[in-house]
Design an enzyme around this catalytic site. Structure first.
Site, PDB file in Angstrom:
ATOM      1  N   HIS A 241     -17.694   0.061 -10.062  1.00 28.62           N
ATOM      2  CA  HIS A 241     -16.278   1.344 -11.073  1.00 28.62           C
ATOM      3  C   HIS A 241     -17.486   2.055 -11.595  1.00 28.62           C
ATOM      4  O   HIS A 241     -17.192   1.484 -12.819  1.00 28.62           O
ATOM      5  CB  HIS A 241     -15.588   0.716 -11.113  1.00 28.62           C
TER       6      HIS A 241
ATOM      7  N   ALA B 207      -3.495   6.138  -9.939  1.00 23.63           N
ATOM      8  CA  ALA B 207      -4.700   6.881  -9.438  1.00 23.63           C
ATOM      9  C   ALA B 207      -4.910   6.254  -8.484  1.00 23.63           C
ATOM     10  O   ALA B 207      -4.483   5.445  -8.221  1.00 23.63           O
ATOM     11  CB  ALA B 207      -5.698   6.994 -10.204  1.00 23.63           C
TER      12      ALA B 207
ATOM     13  N   HIS C 180     -17.900   4.342  -4.272  1.00 22.93           N
ATOM     14  CA  HIS C 180     -17.570   6.016  -4.401  1.00 22.93           C
ATOM     15  C   HIS C 180     -17.522   6.725  -5.308  1.00 22.93           C
ATOM     16  O   HIS C 180     -17.295   7.354  -6.692  1.00 22.93           O
ATOM     17  CB  HIS C 180     -15.718   5.840  -4.665  1.00 22.93           C
TER      18      HIS C 180
ATOM     19  N   LEU D  42      -9.391   7.759  -9.820  1.00 17.73           N
ATOM     20  CA  LEU D  42     -10.703   7.620 -10.147  1.00 17.73           C
ATOM     21  C   LEU D  42     -11.599   6.718  -9.371  1.00 17.73           C
ATOM     22  O   LEU D  42     -11.422   5.704  -8.712  1.00 17.73           O
ATOM     23  CB  LEU D  42     -10.235   7.006 -11.861  1.00 17.73           C
TER      24      LEU D  42
ATOM     25  N   HIS E  23      -0.505   3.647  -2.798  1.00 22.62           N
ATOM     26  CA  HIS E  23       1.134   3.634  -3.530  1.00 22.62           C
ATOM     27  C   HIS E  23       1.641   4.649  -3.584  1.00 22.62           C
ATOM     28  O   HIS E  23       1.734   5.758  -2.663  1.00 22.62           O
ATOM     29  CB  HIS E  23       0.474   4.699  -5.242  1.00 22.62           C
TER      30      HIS E  23
ATOM     31  N   ASP F 294     -11.941   3.528  -0.535  1.00 25.52           N
ATOM     32  CA  ASP F 294     -11.165   3.426  -1.563  1.00 25.52           C
ATOM     33  C   ASP F 294      -9.826   3.816  -1.230  1.00 25.52           C
ATOM     34  O   ASP F 294      -9.325   4.140  -2.268  1.00 25.52           O
ATOM     35  CB  ASP F 294     -11.801   3.803  -2.675  1.00 25.52           C
TER      36      ASP F 294
END
Length: 306
Positions: free
Chosen positions: A97, A224, A135, A180, A212, A208
């Protein structure tokens, strides 16, 4: 992804997590999860070799505080160099990340600064390590990977190919467009799209996708993540068609990733058909609902067979 609560830091935890995933799969589905472990300051070389023996394919590097459930991540990159050398020796990948968490760094510059301050030093000290910048979101990252060595690759999400940071503020604050790394300027979106649709074999699919619950996204301090899983392939097809590169979609989605991971290519096929449909506004998710990417909007591609 190993950023659970608590994080999946050992191969035993990863194998236990794998069993929970398999137990939740519908009876006729053919799905083999590839397990990763969460890299921490305390991950030892011995644990890396044990993970290799247990079938773990990679470690995920989250700079502490960079994204959801990342507070157990790496705080001192120097301390993990021996562990990264063990990973290179064992043939495990490092999935990154790529953002710094220094609060003095502008939120939209954190990927660019990560490359200069963190990733380049790692690559200099462990040049044989296979690394995936997951990502990516910027022209800087796209160019860095494209011009980098054969053991450096990047995954690309549908949102970073199709949306720029204006999507966060259209008609008001849009929490379901918050992820993010954050969406960037149009020039960066275009560069990421160009990288994905190029012939470079070191750019490949990585959604990714993050489901949520709606009430945690639409909150005073929303989390995020964009939930793209149900619509991802249709979105990628839309992006590749927009770029005039539909003939390269299969390689991006199905061939380049396993090749870089040194895994066998999947022999099964998925068929996409050109046909308009409307993405549902939400899906059931436990006791609540989750809002998908492109909710309520029309897509012109859909999966017709698997």
């Amino acid at each position: 992804m190993p950023n659970l609560v608590p994080p999946v830091t050992s191969s035993k935890q990863a194998l236990d997590y794998r069993q929970r995933i398999l137990a939740a799969i519908p009876g006729k589905a053919d799905f083999q999860p590839l397990m990763t472990c969460y890299l921490t300051d305390n991950t030892s070389p011995d644990e890396v070799y044990e993970a290799k023996e247990d079938g773990i394919v990679a470690y995920k590097l989250y700079p502490a505080g960079a994204t959801t459930n990342s507070y157990s991540g790496v705080t001192d990159f120097q301390t993990v160099i021996p562990t990264l050398k063990a990973m290179a020796d064992a043939g495990l990948l490092l999935l990154v990340h790529g953002e710094v968490t220094d609060p003095s760094v502008d939120f939209f510059d954190r990927e660019k600064v990560f490359i200069e301050q963190k990733l380049k030093p790692i690559m200099e000290k462990v040049p044989e390590l296979r690394i995936v910048m997951e990502h990516i979101t910027t022209k800087d990252a796209a160019e860095f990977v494209h011009n980098g060595p054969d053991n450096l690759a990047a995954s690309i999400t549908p949102q970073h190919m199709l949306l720029n940071r204006n999507a966060l503020f259209l008609g008001g604050l849009r929490p379901h467009a918050f992820c993010l790394p954050i969406l960037k300027r149009e020039e960066h979106r275009q560069a990421v799209l160009d990288a994905a649709t190029s012939t470079c074999a070191r750019f490949f699919l990585g959604t990714d996708s993050a489901p949520h619950p709606k009430h945690l996204k639409e909150a005073a301090c929303g989390c995020a993540g964009i939930y793209s899983a149900p619509v991802a392939l249709a979105l990628y097809a839309h992006a590749f068609e927009m770029a005039g590169a539909l003939d390269r979609l299969e390689a991006f989605a199905s061939l380049r990733g396993p090749d870089f991971y040194s895994l066998p290519r999947n022999e099964a096929k998925i068929t996409l058909q050109k046909a308009d449909w409307t993405v549902p506004p939400e899906f059931e998710f436990g006791d609540g609902v989750v809002v998908p990417m492109w909710a309520g909007q029309t897509l012109s591609w859909q999966i017709t067979s698997t």
